[in-house]
Structures are given as C-alpha cells and as structure tokens.
Write an enzyme that holds these catalytic residues in place. Structure first.
Site, mmCIF file in Angstrom:
data_model
loop_
_atom_site.group_PDB
_atom_site.id
_atom_site.type_symbol
_atom_site.label_atom_id
_atom_site.label_comp_id
_atom_site.label_asym_id
_atom_site.label_seq_id
_atom_site.Cartn_x
_atom_site.Cartn_y
_atom_site.Cartn_z
ATOM 1 N N HIS A 1 -7.187 -7.737 11.589
ATOM 2 C CA HIS A 1 -7.795 -6.463 11.182
ATOM 3 C C HIS A 1 -8.719 -5.949 12.289
ATOM 4 O O HIS A 1 -8.715 -4.761 12.619
ATOM 5 C CB HIS A 1 -8.657 -6.649 9.927
ATOM 6 C CG HIS A 1 -7.937 -7.127 8.703
ATOM 7 N ND1 HIS A 1 -8.248 -8.295 8.059
ATOM 8 C CD2 HIS A 1 -6.924 -6.578 7.984
ATOM 9 C CE1 HIS A 1 -7.471 -8.451 6.994
ATOM 10 N NE2 HIS A 1 -6.637 -7.431 6.929
ATOM 11 N N LYS B 1 -7.609 -7.072 -9.045
ATOM 12 C CA LYS B 1 -7.059 -8.000 -8.056
ATOM 13 C C LYS B 1 -8.000 -9.191 -7.914
ATOM 14 O O LYS B 1 -9.216 -9.017 -7.807
ATOM 15 C CB LYS B 1 -6.889 -7.289 -6.697
ATOM 16 C CG LYS B 1 -6.095 -8.120 -5.715
ATOM 17 C CD LYS B 1 -5.706 -7.352 -4.466
ATOM 18 C CE LYS B 1 -5.153 -8.319 -3.408
ATOM 19 N NZ LYS B 1 -4.916 -7.676 -2.125
ATOM 20 N N ARG C 1 2.636 -5.322 10.987
ATOM 21 C CA ARG C 1 2.752 -6.614 11.667
ATOM 22 C C ARG C 1 4.200 -6.967 11.963
ATOM 23 O O ARG C 1 4.517 -7.552 12.973
ATOM 24 C CB ARG C 1 2.121 -7.722 10.820
ATOM 25 C CG ARG C 1 0.619 -7.623 10.749
ATOM 26 C CD ARG C 1 0.072 -8.418 9.605
ATOM 27 N NE ARG C 1 0.539 -7.887 8.344
ATOM 28 C CZ ARG C 1 0.367 -8.449 7.172
ATOM 29 N NH1 ARG C 1 -0.252 -9.592 7.092
ATOM 30 N NH2 ARG C 1 0.816 -7.890 6.065
ATOM 31 N N SER D 1 -4.621 -12.614 5.331
ATOM 32 C CA SER D 1 -5.805 -13.258 4.745
ATOM 33 C C SER D 1 -5.383 -14.480 3.932
ATOM 34 O O SER D 1 -6.041 -15.531 3.991
ATOM 35 C CB SER D 1 -6.562 -12.268 3.869
ATOM 36 O OG SER D 1 -6.963 -11.175 4.647
HETATM 37 N N1 COA Z 1 -3.819 -8.332 10.589
HETATM 38 C C1 COA Z 1 -3.846 -9.364 9.742
HETATM 39 N N2 COA Z 1 -3.576 -9.246 8.428
HETATM 40 C C2 COA Z 1 -3.302 -8.020 7.965
HETATM 41 C C3 COA Z 1 -3.276 -6.890 8.802
HETATM 42 C C4 COA Z 1 -3.550 -7.096 10.178
HETATM 43 N N3 COA Z 1 -3.523 -6.097 11.044
HETATM 44 N N4 COA Z 1 -2.957 -5.826 8.056
HETATM 45 C C5 COA Z 1 -2.796 -6.259 6.803
HETATM 46 N N5 COA Z 1 -3.002 -7.587 6.743
HETATM 47 C C6 COA Z 1 -2.857 -8.453 5.570
HETATM 48 C C7 COA Z 1 -4.088 -8.521 4.730
HETATM 49 O O1 COA Z 1 -4.934 -9.559 5.158
HETATM 50 C C8 COA Z 1 -3.499 -8.820 3.377
HETATM 51 O O2 COA Z 1 -3.178 -10.188 3.296
HETATM 52 P P1 COA Z 1 -3.048 -10.933 1.902
HETATM 53 O O3 COA Z 1 -2.004 -10.215 1.109
HETATM 54 O O4 COA Z 1 -2.658 -12.264 2.348
HETATM 55 O O5 COA Z 1 -4.405 -10.864 1.261
HETATM 56 C C9 COA Z 1 -2.177 -8.084 3.368
HETATM 57 O O6 COA Z 1 -1.861 -7.901 4.720
HETATM 58 C C10 COA Z 1 -2.268 -6.782 2.646
HETATM 59 O O7 COA Z 1 -3.106 -5.949 3.370
HETATM 60 P P2 COA Z 1 -4.255 -5.003 2.911
HETATM 61 O O8 COA Z 1 -4.518 -4.174 4.108
HETATM 62 O O9 COA Z 1 -5.439 -5.688 2.353
HETATM 63 O O10 COA Z 1 -3.554 -4.136 1.894
HETATM 64 P P3 COA Z 1 -3.508 -4.211 0.372
HETATM 65 O O11 COA Z 1 -2.078 -4.158 0.089
HETATM 66 O O12 COA Z 1 -4.336 -5.242 -0.254
HETATM 67 O O13 COA Z 1 -4.260 -2.837 0.041
HETATM 68 C C11 COA Z 1 -4.596 -0.486 0.011
HETATM 69 C C12 COA Z 1 -3.803 -1.656 0.506
HETATM 70 C C13 COA Z 1 -6.056 -0.825 -0.236
HETATM 71 C C14 COA Z 1 -4.540 0.536 1.103
HETATM 72 C C15 COA Z 1 -3.908 0.038 -1.249
HETATM 73 O O14 COA Z 1 -3.766 -0.986 -2.191
HETATM 74 C C16 COA Z 1 -4.641 1.202 -1.886
HETATM 75 O O15 COA Z 1 -4.741 2.265 -1.330
HETATM 76 N N6 COA Z 1 -5.129 1.002 -3.100
HETATM 77 C C17 COA Z 1 -5.852 2.019 -3.834
HETATM 78 C C18 COA Z 1 -5.056 2.502 -5.042
HETATM 79 C C19 COA Z 1 -4.058 3.539 -4.642
HETATM 80 O O16 COA Z 1 -4.366 4.575 -4.111
HETATM 81 N N7 COA Z 1 -2.792 3.241 -4.930
HETATM 82 C C20 COA Z 1 -1.701 4.107 -4.616
HETATM 83 C C21 COA Z 1 -1.307 3.938 -3.193
HETATM 84 S S1 COA Z 1 0.386 3.912 -3.084
#
Ligand code: COA
Length: 161
Positions: A16, A40, A89, A127
C-alpha cells in the site's frame, strides 16, 4: 488534482505504501481513506489502522489519512474528489476491481477510477497473507513497518480474536 486511495488497510503493508508514495509524486494530494465497516471482521480497530498509516506516512506533506463508512461514491462527493486510485497486483485483481469501478461509475457518473500497477516486489502481498505468515512465526519485517510488525506480534501473543 487530488485522489482518494481507499481500502481496509488491516494492516497497511509496504505494498500500500508503495502505491501511496508513487501517487504522492503524481498528484497534488492523496487522501488515504480507511473503510470503517463494522460488518467486516478486521484484526485491527479503525483507530489502530489509522495510527499505523499516520506513522508510516508522517513525512508526506500531501497525504491525508481519513476514514469513511457507507458508499465510497457518497464519501467522494462529500470530499469534493471524484478520482479514486486502486492498485492492481495481478490479473486476479482485475475482475473485482473492474466490477467495483463500474458499479461506482453507475452510482456516480463523475467518478473515475485510476489503476496503478503494483511494483513487482510487492505484487504477491496482501494484508491476510502477512497476518498468516506472522501467525506461524515467519519474518514479516520486509512486508510491514516496524510498528505494525510489533502490534501484530502482540496481537498474536494475546491470542488472535
Ligand atoms: N499491496 C498490498 N496489498 C494490497 C494492495 C497493494 N498495493 N492493494 C490491495 N491489497 C490487499 C489488501 O491488503 C487486502 O488484503 P486482504 O484481503 O488480505 O485483507 C486486499 O488486497 C483488498 O484490498 P483493499 O484495498 O483493502 O480493498 P477492500 O476490498 O477491502 O476494500 C473498498 C475496497 C474499501 C474500496 C471497497 O470495499 C469500498 O469502496 N467499500 C465501500 C462500500 C461501497 O462503496 N461499495 C460499493 C463499491 S462497488
């Protein structure tokens, strides 16, 4: 131009931080937005996740750490920022990211999602995988900042919930 970089950051990893670092050089301001989603099951509280980010990014003048709940598009509107950055990624990220980007666009036509390709050395990081390696006693010092490593070790010692 300012951009939003949203995520769960449970916890932040160097993957990140790499994206945020590169965004900070390309955009005037980067708003790192931590999702506060009670549904979550996160290992770290929202306060802990924000604190890790604040410490890791304290030297960046144009990076703001914030939190949000609810829809990303509503939050983006409130912040007056219509550009969202997501890291890619591997090909496996693409389908999910595409779905989110299209849904966000459907919900708010002015939203644009920009994808930044992860640095090769972090392409396999997530993560969860870091938490798993830590749980089984592996070395995670090259994946997360020292603060996060220490906190993870303490959580593990106290018994993961
Ligand atoms: N390097 C390392 N790990 C990365 C990364 C990077 N560059 N980018 C993403 N990741 C990993 C994260 O660590 C996470 O790992 P995990 O699943 O093992 O915990 C995984 O990829 C998911 O990434 P994250 O960026 O945390 O995304 P998410 O899927 O949890 O959340 C949001 C994405 C917050 C943008 C999305 O859920 C959101 O907008 N939610 C709000 C509700 C909403 O509007 N919903 C409708 C949207 S369609």
């Amino acid at each position: 131009m300012q951009v939003i970089y949203p995520g769960s950051f449970d916890p932040v990893t160097y993957g990140h931080i790499d994206i945020i670092d590169r965004c900070s050089k390309k955009f005037d301001k980067v708003i790192v937005s931590v999702l506060n989603n009670r549904a979550k099951k996160n290992l770290f509280t929202i306060e802990e996740r924000v604190e890790f980010l604040e410490k890791a990014l304290k030297d960046y003048d144009n990076v703001e750490i914030d939190t949000f709940s609810g829809l990303l598009v509503d939050y983006a509107r409130k912040k007056g920022c219509t550009t969202v950055v997501r890291g890619l990624r591997a090909v496996s990220d693409f389908e999910y990211e595409m779905q989110m980007a299209l849904m966000n666009k459907k919900l708010e036509k002015d939203i644009e999602t920009l994808f930044m390709v992860s640095s090769g050395k972090y392409a396999y990081l997530s993560s969860s995988i870091v938490k798993e390696v830590a749980m089984f006693g592996g070395d995670i010092s090259c994946f997360v900042p020292a603060e996060v490593e220490k906190a993870l070790r303490e959580k593990i010692k106290g018994g993961l919930k």
